[in-house]
Enzyme design. Sequence first.
Site, PDB file in Angstrom:
ATOM      1  N   THR A  45       0.829  -1.218   0.000  1.00 59.29           N
ATOM      2  CA  THR A  45       0.000   0.000   0.000  1.00 59.29           C
ATOM      3  C   THR A  45       0.859   1.262   0.000  1.00 59.29           C
ATOM      4  O   THR A  45       0.327   2.371  -0.080  1.00 59.29           O
ATOM      5  CB  THR A  45      -0.947   0.051   1.219  1.00 59.29           C
ATOM      6  OG1 THR A  45      -0.171  -0.148   2.419  1.00 59.29           O
ATOM      7  CG2 THR A  45      -2.030  -0.995   1.136  1.00 59.29           C
ATOM      8  N   ASN A 114       8.200 -11.576  14.247  1.00 56.58           N
ATOM      9  CA  ASN A 114       9.549 -11.504  13.662  1.00 56.58           C
ATOM     10  C   ASN A 114      10.310 -10.294  14.191  1.00 56.58           C
ATOM     11  O   ASN A 114      11.494 -10.369  14.521  1.00 56.58           O
ATOM     12  CB  ASN A 114       9.466 -11.407  12.129  1.00 56.58           C
ATOM     13  CG  ASN A 114       9.080 -12.729  11.484  1.00 56.58           C
ATOM     14  OD1 ASN A 114       9.194 -13.780  12.115  1.00 56.58           O
ATOM     15  ND2 ASN A 114       8.628 -12.683  10.242  1.00 56.58           N
ATOM     16  N   TYR A 160      -8.260  -6.396  10.767  1.00 58.55           N
ATOM     17  CA  TYR A 160      -7.360  -5.297  11.165  1.00 58.55           C
ATOM     18  C   TYR A 160      -7.371  -5.121  12.690  1.00 58.55           C
ATOM     19  O   TYR A 160      -6.329  -5.132  13.337  1.00 58.55           O
ATOM     20  CB  TYR A 160      -7.818  -4.025  10.453  1.00 58.55           C
ATOM     21  CG  TYR A 160      -6.968  -2.800  10.722  1.00 58.55           C
ATOM     22  CD1 TYR A 160      -5.626  -2.740  10.314  1.00 58.55           C
ATOM     23  CD2 TYR A 160      -7.515  -1.677  11.351  1.00 58.55           C
ATOM     24  CE1 TYR A 160      -4.864  -1.600  10.538  1.00 58.55           C
ATOM     25  CE2 TYR A 160      -6.753  -0.535  11.579  1.00 58.55           C
ATOM     26  CZ  TYR A 160      -5.423  -0.501  11.161  1.00 58.55           C
ATOM     27  OH  TYR A 160      -4.671   0.637  11.393  1.00 58.55           O
ATOM     28  N   LYS A 164      -4.227  -6.050  15.200  1.00 59.53           N
ATOM     29  CA  LYS A 164      -3.581  -5.028  16.034  1.00 59.53           C
ATOM     30  C   LYS A 164      -3.677  -5.405  17.514  1.00 59.53           C
ATOM     31  O   LYS A 164      -2.749  -5.163  18.281  1.00 59.53           O
ATOM     32  CB  LYS A 164      -4.227  -3.658  15.794  1.00 59.53           C
ATOM     33  CG  LYS A 164      -3.915  -3.065  14.433  1.00 59.53           C
ATOM     34  CD  LYS A 164      -2.452  -2.630  14.320  1.00 59.53           C
ATOM     35  CE  LYS A 164      -2.167  -1.943  12.995  1.00 59.53           C
ATOM     36  NZ  LYS A 164      -0.759  -1.542  12.858  1.00 59.53           N
TER      37      LYS A 164
HETATM   38  P1  NAD Z   1       0.078   2.948   4.782  1.00 52.48           P
HETATM   39  O1  NAD Z   1      -0.634   1.824   4.099  1.00 52.48           O
HETATM   40  O2  NAD Z   1       0.310   4.195   3.995  1.00 52.48           O
HETATM   41  O3  NAD Z   1       1.499   2.439   5.338  1.00 52.48           O
HETATM   42  C1  NAD Z   1       1.751   1.107   5.696  1.00 52.48           C
HETATM   43  C2  NAD Z   1       3.002   0.623   4.982  1.00 52.48           C
HETATM   44  O4  NAD Z   1       3.281  -0.730   5.371  1.00 52.48           O
HETATM   45  C3  NAD Z   1       2.880   0.618   3.448  1.00 52.48           C
HETATM   46  O5  NAD Z   1       3.981   1.282   2.873  1.00 52.48           O
HETATM   47  C4  NAD Z   1       2.868  -0.872   3.095  1.00 52.48           C
HETATM   48  O6  NAD Z   1       3.373  -1.121   1.810  1.00 52.48           O
HETATM   49  C5  NAD Z   1       3.719  -1.446   4.225  1.00 52.48           C
HETATM   50  N1  NAD Z   1       3.505  -2.876   4.471  1.00 52.48           N
HETATM   51  C6  NAD Z   1       2.329  -3.522   4.677  1.00 52.48           C
HETATM   52  N2  NAD Z   1       2.524  -4.839   4.859  1.00 52.48           N
HETATM   53  C7  NAD Z   1       3.873  -5.039   4.808  1.00 52.48           C
HETATM   54  C8  NAD Z   1       4.701  -6.190   4.932  1.00 52.48           C
HETATM   55  N3  NAD Z   1       4.187  -7.405   5.127  1.00 52.48           N
HETATM   56  N4  NAD Z   1       6.035  -6.026   4.838  1.00 52.48           N
HETATM   57  C9  NAD Z   1       6.585  -4.802   4.600  1.00 52.48           C
HETATM   58  N5  NAD Z   1       5.834  -3.671   4.486  1.00 52.48           N
HETATM   59  C10 NAD Z   1       4.504  -3.796   4.568  1.00 52.48           C
HETATM   60  O7  NAD Z   1      -0.749   3.243   6.116  1.00 52.48           O
HETATM   61  P2  NAD Z   1      -0.635   4.414   7.195  1.00 52.48           P
HETATM   62  O8  NAD Z   1      -1.934   5.049   7.299  1.00 52.48           O
HETATM   63  O9  NAD Z   1       0.547   5.254   6.955  1.00 52.48           O
HETATM   64  O10 NAD Z   1      -0.436   3.551   8.517  1.00 52.48           O
HETATM   65  C11 NAD Z   1       0.846   3.293   9.073  1.00 52.48           C
HETATM   66  C12 NAD Z   1       0.684   2.547  10.383  1.00 52.48           C
HETATM   67  O11 NAD Z   1      -0.069   3.345  11.306  1.00 52.48           O
HETATM   68  C13 NAD Z   1      -0.081   1.223  10.235  1.00 52.48           C
HETATM   69  O12 NAD Z   1       0.466   0.269  11.105  1.00 52.48           O
HETATM   70  C14 NAD Z   1      -1.481   1.590  10.667  1.00 52.48           C
HETATM   71  O13 NAD Z   1      -2.174   0.473  11.174  1.00 52.48           O
HETATM   72  C15 NAD Z   1      -1.211   2.627  11.740  1.00 52.48           C
HETATM   73  N6  NAD Z   1      -2.364   3.530  11.913  1.00 52.48           N
HETATM   74  C16 NAD Z   1      -2.628   4.512  10.979  1.00 52.48           C
HETATM   75  C17 NAD Z   1      -3.729   5.335  11.168  1.00 52.48           C
HETATM   76  C18 NAD Z   1      -4.071   6.461  10.213  1.00 52.48           C
HETATM   77  O14 NAD Z   1      -5.044   7.169  10.452  1.00 52.48           O
HETATM   78  N7  NAD Z   1      -3.314   6.688   9.154  1.00 52.48           N
HETATM   79  C19 NAD Z   1      -4.574   5.143  12.274  1.00 52.48           C
HETATM   80  C20 NAD Z   1      -4.279   4.122  13.159  1.00 52.48           C
HETATM   81  C21 NAD Z   1      -3.163   3.333  12.979  1.00 52.48           C
END
Ligand code: NAD
Length: 324
Positions: A45, A114, A160, A164
């Site tokens: 993503t 991991n 999800y 988490k």
């Molecule tokens: P995002 O999708 O932009 O970023 C997540 C990144 O993780 C992406 O670059 C994706 O390619 C990478 N990724 C996913 N699975 C992977 C894997 N198996 N190996 C390596 N890379 C992998 O999402 P975001 O909104 O920037 O969220 C970042 C973090 O913050 C996440 O853990 C999300 O759950 C948490 N979060 C975000 C929000 C929000 O409002 N944006 C709210 C709560 C929690």
Amino acid sequence: MVIAQRFGEGHRVLVTGGAGFVPSHLVDALIGRGCTVVALDNFITGAKDNLGHLADNPRFTLIEADITEGLPAHHPAIAERFDAIMHMASPASPTDFGTIPVEILRVGSIGTLNLLERATADGARFLMASTSEAYGDPLVHPQPESYWGNVNPVGIRSVYDEAKRFSEAATMGYHRARGTDVAIVRIFNTYGPRMRPDDGRAIPTFISQALRGEPITVHGDGSQTRSITYVDDLVRGILMLLDSTETGPINCGTEHEFTMRQLAEKITELAGSPSTVKFVERTSDDPEKRRPDLTLARTRLGYEPSIGPDEGLSRTIEYFRSRV
Ligand code: NAD
């Protein structure tokens, strides 16, 4: 209260999911502090472009890898010890819950284990990005960290939410049994530049629709509320937690609460768009309300959000203008 900076020049930090929206801003802030940063991403993503500006920085390495397959130990940047591991990798948008549920479960379970193994072996501080989704459709409002949540374990969002919650349990398990130095941040809805216009979350969807002059699609009657946090405020809060010795979980967000309808109208106004609001069917298990109780963040970290919605949304609209 001021927390002294614990990680800066000379420290090596691993950021999983580094090419994603929030993590890429975190990478920028860590580089800004003088850290050496290794970002791991499988780009499911995220986008390389989010970190393109760091390509020539000698303190930055981007590695394509899926953390559920283990860390690529052969890579010299991985072989060396880390001082901190920030586990940010996970798809996070509601559209992803339906399309890549297994990948979400794997990164939150196998991926987390991991990284906990590696953090424990390195004696590194391990920070895990959890979510307000851990509270599910909350029966307590606003949500303090002491609230255990109301999650439907078989609902569409559960892949999800439960991944988490498992990550949080694993993090505390390693802390208790193996003495790993850990921190859990529960992130509330965050927005800003580098979000994907089509990722299905309300703010990028509304902004894209407003900039195209299309109807703004609001789910249900638009009375459901969210608090929204500008990404720079969130990154500041996450780094405060990293620098502290707190384990958390600690909420990070803001208390600006909008109904979805108000949010749609505010975005239309700030974008100077002719769009009108169109109500569409509500998705299942969509929480009614979500707002953090920020007492712990304030008292333990000295955290205070500083960027209001007009400023944050205007900056985000400007970013999207060149892309939509
Ligand atoms: P995002 O999708 O932009 O970023 C997540 C990144 O993780 C992406 O670059 C994706 O390619 C990478 N990724 C996913 N699975 C992977 C894997 N198996 N190996 C390596 N890379 C992998 O999402 P975001 O909104 O920037 O969220 C970042 C973090 O913050 C996440 O853990 C999300 O759950 C948490 N979060 C975000 C929000 C929000 O409002 N944006 C709210 C709560 C929690």
